[in-house]
Design an enzyme around this catalytic site. Structure first.
Site, mmCIF file in Angstrom:
data_model
loop_
_atom_site.group_PDB
_atom_site.id
_atom_site.type_symbol
_atom_site.label_atom_id
_atom_site.label_comp_id
_atom_site.label_asym_id
_atom_site.label_seq_id
_atom_site.Cartn_x
_atom_site.Cartn_y
_atom_site.Cartn_z
ATOM 1 N N GLY A 1 6.409 0.920 5.871
ATOM 2 C CA GLY A 1 7.299 -0.034 5.213
ATOM 3 C C GLY A 1 7.442 0.226 3.727
ATOM 4 C CB CYS A 2 4.963 0.909 1.088
ATOM 5 S SG CYS A 2 3.997 -0.608 1.307
ATOM 6 C CB THR A 3 7.341 5.371 2.980
ATOM 7 O OG1 THR A 3 5.959 5.670 2.723
ATOM 8 C CG2 THR A 3 8.164 6.642 2.849
ATOM 9 C CE LYS B 1 -3.889 2.188 2.433
ATOM 10 N NZ LYS B 1 -4.702 2.260 1.204
ATOM 11 C CB ALA C 1 9.041 3.947 -2.261
#
Length: 309
Positions: free
Chosen positions: A205-207, A200, A210
């Site tokens: 975590g995704c940030t 998401k 990325a």
């Protein structure tokens, strides 16, 4: 010769007079069973057998024959005894009416318990708790309602549900963060491609994953590889995330998880964190699934360097 012992003849009974009892019989004690009775004061109240007054208040037990003539009748209420002389005219004892408090059982405890249950407010229904993965991300779930029978059928899924080393990048159409159509087969015509998948957008975590690719993005481009982020988020959400974190690469939107499923990264309504490295022409040379956000950028870059060595 005549008997010298004088003979005593009992006198004849006088009419209208009650014969006297023998002293031998009357001397025997008379057994009486008197339950719940106090001792009477005084005897009969006259030759006609008037009422005998008794002390005390109301009694709950029946009186019995107190004078032994066997004709005593009981009259409840004030403790009066009607003698046997009035036996023919005396009324039968009347029992007191049952007390209302004892005749009708009180069910207040049951009623109070029922009222207390009705007055209690029902427990609030538990709120749904969103699952959070190890990286602190909230997995992307499908918020659209279940499709009815009249809804359009979903697009056909890819033949394979995963890709292995040596397989080719599936050719599917998706949109980028600007809402533009992108054909995946065109991405590997001139350069190699790194696809990293996040559950998401704009979650911790995704940030981290990325921004890790952002920080070494120049090293990928130097090796003739482009970087793309793939998720089930909408193009609008991806565009905001791209601007917020200053991500230099394109973000691909796959809300129905068609490409995500073809890569084998779909897990129900979730997306597995992973990355795939396709060399120029579309051949898969490396994949990591699952992978930690902090390790994904470095591992992908190392795989490219090994392939070019």
């Amino acid at each position: 010769m005549a008997d010298p012992t004088p003979t005593t003849t009992a006198p004849a009974p006088v009419p209208g007079q009650t014969p006297r009892r023998s002293s031998r019989i009357s001397s025997k004690p008379k057994l009486e069973f008197v339950p719940l009775q106090r001792q009477k004061r005084g005897g009969k109240a006259g030759a006609t057998g008037g009422r005998t007054s008794k002390q005390g208040n109301k009694r709950g037990a029946d009186e019995i024959d107190a004078d032994g003539d066997g004709d005593t009748d009981i009259k409840e209420g004030k403790g009066d005894v009607v003698s046997g002389e009035e036996g023919g005219d005396a009324k039968k004892a009347k029992l007191p009416p049952p007390d209302e408090d004892t005749a009708k059982p009180v069910e207040t405890s049951t009623l109070d318990a029922a009222n207390s249950q009705e007055n209690q407010s029902p427990d609030p229904s538990p709120q749904p708790v969103q699952a959070v993965d190890d990286d602190g991300d909230v997995p992307m779930t499908d918020s659209a309602p279940a499709a009815s029978s009249s809804a359009a059928p979903p697009p056909p899924a890819a033949a394979k549900t995963t890709v292995d080393i040596g397989d080719t990048l599936p050719s599917l159409a998706v949109k980028n963060e600007k809402g533009e159509d992108v054909e995946t087969s065109t991405l590997v015509v001139e350069k190699g491609v790194v696809l990293f998948l996040v559950p998401k957008a704009d979650t911790p975590g995704c940030t981290q994953q990325a921004c890790g690719f952002r920080d070494i993005w120049q090293e990928f481009t130097t090796l003739d590889y482009d970087v793309y982020c793939l998720s089930a988020d909408s193009p609008n959400a991806q565009s905001k995330w791209q601007t917020k974190k200053q991500l230099p690469y394109q973000l691909l939107s796959d809300p129905k998880r068609v490409l995500i499923g073809a890569l084998g990264a779909a897990e129900g309504s979730r997306t597995k964190r992973s990355h795939f490295v396709f060399e120029k022409g579309g051949k898969l040379i490396d994949k990591k699934m699952p992978v930690k956000p902090v390790d994904s950028p470095r591992l992908a870059l190392e795989a490219i360097k090994r392939a070019k060595a």
